[in-house]
Write a protein that holds these residues in place. Structure first.
Motif, mmCIF file in Angstrom:
data_model
loop_
_atom_site.group_PDB
_atom_site.id
_atom_site.type_symbol
_atom_site.label_atom_id
_atom_site.label_comp_id
_atom_site.label_asym_id
_atom_site.label_seq_id
_atom_site.Cartn_x
_atom_site.Cartn_y
_atom_site.Cartn_z
ATOM 1 N N ARG A 33 62.266 -49.175 87.813
ATOM 2 C CA ARG A 33 60.926 -49.687 88.115
ATOM 3 C C ARG A 33 59.918 -49.359 87.022
ATOM 4 N N ALA A 37 57.474 -51.920 85.197
ATOM 5 C CA ALA A 37 56.023 -51.704 85.185
ATOM 6 C C ALA A 37 55.481 -51.770 83.762
ATOM 7 N N LEU A 110 50.778 -52.760 90.014
ATOM 8 C CA LEU A 110 51.169 -52.170 88.738
ATOM 9 C C LEU A 110 50.726 -50.715 88.626
ATOM 10 N N LEU A 113 52.959 -48.508 90.667
ATOM 11 C CA LEU A 113 54.265 -48.323 90.022
ATOM 12 C C LEU A 113 54.193 -47.271 88.928
#
Length: 118
Positions: A33, A37, A110, A113
């Motif tokens: 992830r 991101a 965003l 994350l």
């Protein structure tokens, strides 16, 4: 009696392997992830991020299936039609898990994350 027991257990094992395929591919996608991101933060379109990670997972899965198939051919000969359907089912479950993990990661905020701890 043992044959009937095995015949009842076989579908359970097939479903369990499909579930494992979904979970493993989902975990592999979620573990990346931060990379997703960073790509989002740099302005990469969501579709490009999705295709990049999804095609990578698909290639890894297909490579594993190919290697497993070659080992099967060298030791046992041609697989039956049932085995080919099982491999296709595993591939579908694996790709489904990958797609779900990538989509859920891309749909998160965003900043959330980037702020997540491991």
């Amino acid at each position: 009696q043992q044959i009937s027991y095995i015949n009842r257990l076989y579908p359970v094992l097939v479903l369990l392997s499909g579930l494992i395929a979904v979970v493993v591919s989902w975990l592999l996608g979620v573990n990346r992830r931060m990379e997703m991101a960073i790509m989002q933060g740099l302005g990469t379109p969501g579709l490009r991020i999705f295709l990049s990670f999804f095609l990578e997972q698909a290639a890894l899965c297909l490579l594993g299936i190919l290697l497993g198939g070659l080992i099967w051919l060298s030791t046992r000969g041609m697989p039956s039609q049932l085995h080919l359907y099982l491999v296709l089912g595993f591939l579908a479950c694996y790709l489904l898990g990958s797609a779900i993990s990538i989509i859920t990661t891309l749909n998160r905020n965003l900043l959330n994350l980037l702020a997540d701890k491991e």
